[in-house]
Design a protein around this motif. Structure first.
Motif, PDB file in Angstrom:
ATOM      1  N   ARG A  36       0.850  -1.187   0.000  1.00 55.93           N
ATOM      2  CA  ARG A  36       0.000   0.000   0.000  1.00 55.93           C
ATOM      3  C   ARG A  36       0.889   1.242   0.000  1.00 55.93           C
ATOM      4  NH1 ARG A  36       0.648  -1.052   5.454  1.00 55.93           N
ATOM      5  NH2 ARG A  36       0.262   0.658   6.930  1.00 55.93           N
ATOM      6  N   GLY A  37       0.544   2.180  -0.833  1.00 53.94           N
ATOM      7  CA  GLY A  37       1.338   3.394  -0.948  1.00 53.94           C
ATOM      8  C   GLY A  37       2.516   3.284  -1.902  1.00 53.94           C
ATOM      9  N   HIS A  38       2.662   2.126  -2.585  1.00 52.11           N
ATOM     10  CA  HIS A  38       3.794   1.964  -3.504  1.00 52.11           C
ATOM     11  C   HIS A  38       3.521   2.546  -4.890  1.00 52.11           C
ATOM     12  CE1 HIS A  38       6.103  -1.496  -1.300  1.00 52.11           C
ATOM     13  NE2 HIS A  38       5.866  -0.450  -0.527  1.00 52.11           N
ATOM     14  N   PHE A  39       2.257   2.813  -5.206  1.00 55.64           N
ATOM     15  CA  PHE A  39       1.952   3.323  -6.541  1.00 55.64           C
ATOM     16  C   PHE A  39       2.612   4.681  -6.755  1.00 55.64           C
ATOM     17  CE2 PHE A  39      -0.750   6.063  -9.221  1.00 55.64           C
ATOM     18  CZ  PHE A  39      -0.639   5.367 -10.426  1.00 55.64           C
ATOM     19  N   VAL A  40       3.298   4.816  -7.890  1.00 52.00           N
ATOM     20  CA  VAL A  40       3.969   6.073  -8.230  1.00 52.00           C
ATOM     21  C   VAL A  40       3.095   6.835  -9.220  1.00 52.00           C
ATOM     22  CG1 VAL A  40       6.024   7.136  -9.231  1.00 52.00           C
ATOM     23  CG2 VAL A  40       6.231   5.029  -7.875  1.00 52.00           C
ATOM     24  N   PRO A  41       2.539   7.986  -8.835  1.00 54.15           N
ATOM     25  CA  PRO A  41       1.671   8.737  -9.752  1.00 54.15           C
ATOM     26  C   PRO A  41       2.467   9.322 -10.909  1.00 54.15           C
ATOM     27  CG  PRO A  41       2.087  10.014  -7.774  1.00 54.15           C
ATOM     28  CD  PRO A  41       2.686   8.663  -7.537  1.00 54.15           C
ATOM     29  N   ALA A  42       1.747   9.734 -11.928  1.00 54.10           N
ATOM     30  CA  ALA A  42       2.393  10.378 -13.078  1.00 54.10           C
ATOM     31  C   ALA A  42       3.058  11.678 -12.625  1.00 54.10           C
ATOM     32  CB  ALA A  42       1.358  10.673 -14.156  1.00 54.10           C
ATOM     33  N   PRO A  43       4.196  12.023 -13.214  1.00 53.95           N
ATOM     34  CA  PRO A  43       4.830  13.288 -12.859  1.00 53.95           C
ATOM     35  C   PRO A  43       3.978  14.464 -13.333  1.00 53.95           C
ATOM     36  CG  PRO A  43       5.947  12.305 -14.738  1.00 53.95           C
ATOM     37  CD  PRO A  43       4.966  11.289 -14.249  1.00 53.95           C
ATOM     38  N   ALA A  44       4.037  15.551 -12.619  1.00 52.78           N
ATOM     39  CA  ALA A  44       3.305  16.755 -13.022  1.00 52.78           C
ATOM     40  C   ALA A  44       4.073  17.457 -14.134  1.00 52.78           C
ATOM     41  CB  ALA A  44       3.115  17.685 -11.830  1.00 52.78           C
ATOM     42  N   LEU A  45       3.415  17.680 -15.263  1.00 54.21           N
ATOM     43  CA  LEU A  45       4.038  18.335 -16.411  1.00 54.21           C
ATOM     44  C   LEU A  45       3.275  19.602 -16.778  1.00 54.21           C
ATOM     45  CD1 LEU A  45       4.754  15.329 -18.849  1.00 54.21           C
ATOM     46  CD2 LEU A  45       6.281  16.334 -17.143  1.00 54.21           C
ATOM     47  N   THR A  46       3.979  20.525 -17.383  1.00 51.16           N
ATOM     48  CA  THR A  46       3.331  21.701 -17.952  1.00 51.16           C
ATOM     49  C   THR A  46       2.892  21.370 -19.376  1.00 51.16           C
ATOM     50  OG1 THR A  46       5.388  22.577 -18.881  1.00 51.16           O
ATOM     51  CG2 THR A  46       4.831  23.192 -16.601  1.00 51.16           C
ATOM     52  N   ALA A  47       2.070  22.236 -19.948  1.00 47.70           N
ATOM     53  CA  ALA A  47       1.633  22.024 -21.329  1.00 47.70           C
ATOM     54  C   ALA A  47       2.821  22.009 -22.288  1.00 47.70           C
ATOM     55  CB  ALA A  47       0.628  23.101 -21.727  1.00 47.70           C
ATOM     56  N   ARG A  48       3.807  22.818 -22.018  1.00 46.21           N
ATOM     57  CA  ARG A  48       4.998  22.872 -22.875  1.00 46.21           C
ATOM     58  C   ARG A  48       5.787  21.566 -22.789  1.00 46.21           C
ATOM     59  NH1 ARG A  48       8.179  26.851 -25.199  1.00 46.21           N
ATOM     60  NH2 ARG A  48       9.739  25.802 -26.498  1.00 46.21           N
ATOM     61  N   GLN A  49       5.979  21.047 -21.602  1.00 44.56           N
ATOM     62  CA  GLN A  49       6.693  19.780 -21.437  1.00 44.56           C
ATOM     63  C   GLN A  49       5.936  18.637 -22.105  1.00 44.56           C
ATOM     64  OE1 GLN A  49       6.838  19.997 -17.133  1.00 44.56           O
ATOM     65  NE2 GLN A  49       9.060  20.360 -17.160  1.00 44.56           N
ATOM     66  N   TYR A  50       4.618  18.673 -22.023  1.00 40.76           N
ATOM     67  CA  TYR A  50       3.795  17.643 -22.661  1.00 40.76           C
ATOM     68  C   TYR A  50       3.936  17.722 -24.176  1.00 40.76           C
ATOM     69  CZ  TYR A  50      -0.476  15.069 -23.929  1.00 40.76           C
ATOM     70  OH  TYR A  50      -1.378  14.185 -24.473  1.00 40.76           O
ATOM     71  N   ALA A  51       3.937  18.942 -24.720  1.00 45.36           N
ATOM     72  CA  ALA A  51       4.038  19.114 -26.167  1.00 45.36           C
ATOM     73  C   ALA A  51       5.394  18.657 -26.705  1.00 45.36           C
ATOM     74  CB  ALA A  51       3.791  20.576 -26.532  1.00 45.36           C
ATOM     75  N   PRO A  55       4.448  11.525 -29.886  1.00 44.72           N
ATOM     76  CA  PRO A  55       3.065  11.039 -29.763  1.00 44.72           C
ATOM     77  C   PRO A  55       2.949   9.794 -28.881  1.00 44.72           C
ATOM     78  CG  PRO A  55       3.500  11.705 -32.014  1.00 44.72           C
ATOM     79  CD  PRO A  55       4.809  11.801 -31.290  1.00 44.72           C
ATOM     80  N   ARG A  56       3.877   8.877 -29.000  1.00 44.78           N
ATOM     81  CA  ARG A  56       3.828   7.665 -28.180  1.00 44.78           C
ATOM     82  C   ARG A  56       4.034   8.008 -26.708  1.00 44.78           C
ATOM     83  NH1 ARG A  56       7.191   4.010 -25.831  1.00 44.78           N
ATOM     84  NH2 ARG A  56       6.445   1.842 -25.736  1.00 44.78           N
ATOM     85  N   GLN A  57       4.966   8.896 -26.426  1.00 46.05           N
ATOM     86  CA  GLN A  57       5.214   9.293 -25.049  1.00 46.05           C
ATOM     87  C   GLN A  57       4.009  10.022 -24.454  1.00 46.05           C
ATOM     88  OE1 GLN A  57       8.796  11.585 -25.634  1.00 46.05           O
ATOM     89  NE2 GLN A  57      10.134   9.898 -24.965  1.00 46.05           N
ATOM     90  N   ARG A  58       3.348  10.845 -25.288  1.00 52.40           N
ATOM     91  CA  ARG A  58       2.150  11.542 -24.795  1.00 52.40           C
ATOM     92  C   ARG A  58       1.047  10.548 -24.468  1.00 52.40           C
ATOM     93  NH1 ARG A  58       3.531  15.604 -28.748  1.00 52.40           N
ATOM     94  NH2 ARG A  58       2.068  14.705 -30.261  1.00 52.40           N
ATOM     95  N   ARG A  59       0.887   9.528 -25.308  1.00 52.14           N
ATOM     96  CA  ARG A  59      -0.157   8.532 -25.049  1.00 52.14           C
ATOM     97  C   ARG A  59       0.135   7.753 -23.766  1.00 52.14           C
ATOM     98  NH1 ARG A  59      -5.140   7.338 -24.462  1.00 52.14           N
ATOM     99  NH2 ARG A  59      -5.648   5.139 -24.815  1.00 52.14           N
ATOM    100  N   LEU A  60       1.396   7.374 -23.580  1.00 51.28           N
ATOM    101  CA  LEU A  60       1.752   6.674 -22.348  1.00 51.28           C
ATOM    102  C   LEU A  60       1.541   7.566 -21.130  1.00 51.28           C
ATOM    103  CD1 LEU A  60       5.010   4.734 -23.341  1.00 51.28           C
ATOM    104  CD2 LEU A  60       2.790   3.761 -22.738  1.00 51.28           C
ATOM    105  N   TYR A  61       1.872   8.842 -21.281  1.00 51.34           N
ATOM    106  CA  TYR A  61       1.685   9.767 -20.170  1.00 51.34           C
ATOM    107  C   TYR A  61       0.196   9.938 -19.847  1.00 51.34           C
ATOM    108  CZ  TYR A  61       1.797  14.004 -17.339  1.00 51.34           C
ATOM    109  OH  TYR A  61       1.626  14.916 -16.333  1.00 51.34           O
TER     110      TYR A  61
END
Length: 420
Positions: A36-51, A55-61
């Motif tokens: 319990r508590g081991h799940f690692v959430p997605a990192p927080a990204l800005t719109a620029r970092q996401y862009a 495309p594959r990395q965005r889908r995984l994210y």
């Protein structure tokens, strides 16, 4: 190539869940407790970092974000902390007592989707962590030639349309015990033996009010629970509407102390088990896990603090600070959920999916107006047993409060009167 955080070293997605966890089995409860508590959430990204991602990395994210919103951590509330304290205190009092005899149990009452199960399971896991550490991971009461499974706590759920026999079977299933062909008397005796030889200090029976005590054939469930109370284990019963279920005599909740008060026993009524119900009141502490309220400044502040905590776990490309806690959103979210944390979680989870799919990357009342939480979102709760919470209708978002005219430079003093 450097691992982006969305993929595991073996090439698979790091956020994919493992095999389903069944906490009603010892192996499943141990796996949940240890991870319990081991799940690692997605990192927080800005719109620029996401862009900047492929495309594959965005889908995984995006998939990692969906997993994050589907796995929002259970946040403690003032109400759940009070319940957890009582449960922990009762378990520790019983576990560390050197006296024989009955341990005082706890009945955790509350409506559906208010976090009763998670609150109690977290209290169980915390106690077991400490108990194992104190005893160096060994059963201090182990007897040579007997069972070697060490289970300081046990968690079971009553099946829908439960009976005393099926309840005993569920307890033995937790340990993997064979109960084929046993009568009720044999089942109770085997449960007693299993609790002792496995070193169990706390036994939780969740959804206890699925036992239909109004049926004459099931009245002996009170005798079953009374028998369990004589075992050297702290019994914790969790359910919806316990004060009116028949497990206790009808009582009322004191509006000042918030404790349940039961009238004195009068002449024996039609129920053959009134004495058992009275005995339960002496041996169980009844606590309520309530939803948030929105009547006083302190209650409103608690609700807003809870929303602020939730904001920190959202993974939308726009800044989430104040997204749920500013302006009219706290009042709107309270109207949509009635302050029930389970409904709030489902509402936010669905809203985040729509915000990602639409590209808005922001939660607004207008977005949340497009759907409602339904009973299908809460499949573990049995409607016939009263476990499904009341889901408020969508309604209208409500008018935004208009800001008053800035009157800082208005002069209502003598100078203005002279000008008049």
């Amino acid at each position: 190539m450097k691992n982006s955080g969305d993929t595991a070293p073996g090439g698979g997605a790091s956020f994919l869940p493992g095999p389903p966890v069944d906490r009603t089995r010892h192996e499943g409860f141990q796996r949940w407790r240890q991870t319990r508590g081991h799940f690692v959430p997605a990192p927080a990204l800005t719109a620029r970092q996401y862009a900047d991602k492929t495309p594959r990395q965005r889908r995984l994210y995006d998939l990692h974000r969906l997993a994050t919103h589907s796995s929002l951590p259970i946040q403690a509330t003032p109400m759940s902390e009070a319940v957890a304290y009582t449960v922990n205190a009762r378990i520790e009092d019983g576990a560390f007592s050197h006296k024989p005899g009955t341990r005082t149990g706890v009945m955790v009452n509350g409506n559906g989707a208010q976090g009763k199960t998670e609150t109690v399971c977290e209290a169980l896991a915390t106690f077991e962590d400490q108990w194992l550490e104190v005893n160096h991971q060994l059963n201090p009461e182990a007897v040579p030639g007997t069972r070697d499974l060490f289970a300081p706590v046990a968690y079971v759920r009553c099946p829908v349309r439960a009976t005393p026999i099926s309840t005993c079977q569920r307890i033995l299933d937790f340990y993997g015990e064979d109960h084929r062909g046993m009568r009720l008397e044999d089942l109770i005796r085997t449960v007693n033996t299993a609790l002792g030889e496995h070193g169990t200090k706390a036994l939780v029976i969740d959804d206890i009010t699925r036992l239909k005590l109004h049926r004459e054939a099931d009245q002996d469930v009170l005798d079953l629970i009374r028998e369990m109370m004589s075992m050297p284990v702290t019994l914790i019963l969790v359910g919806v509407g316990i004060p009116l279920s028949g497990l206790l005599r009808d009582g009322r909740r004191d509006p000042v102390t918030k404790e349940w008060v039961f009238p004195p026993v009068k002449d024996r009524g039609r129920s053959p088990n009134e004495d058992a119900a009275t005995q339960h009141e002496r041996r169980f502490e009844l606590v309520d896990l309530d939803p948030f309220s929105y009547d006083t400044p302190a209650q409103i502040s608690d609700w807003i603090d809870h929303l602020r905590g939730l904001e920190g776990h959202l993974r939308l490309l726009n800044d989430t600070q104040g997204m749920l806690s500013d302006g009219d959103m706290p009042e709107y979210l309270f109207r949509r959920t009635g302050g029930v944390v389970g409904l709030l979680e489902k509402l936010i989870q669905r809203g985040c999916r729509l915000a990602i799919e639409s590209g808005s990357e922001y939660l607004t009342a207008e977005l949340l107006q497009g759907f409602t939480v339904s009973p299908t979102d809460l499949p573990d709760l049995d409607a016939e047993s009263g476990e499904q919470p009341v889901i408020p209708p969508i309604g209208k978002p409500g008018p935004k409060k208009k800001r008053g005219r800035n009157t800082v430079f208005d002069d209502d003093g003598p100078a203005r009167e002279a000008m008049g």
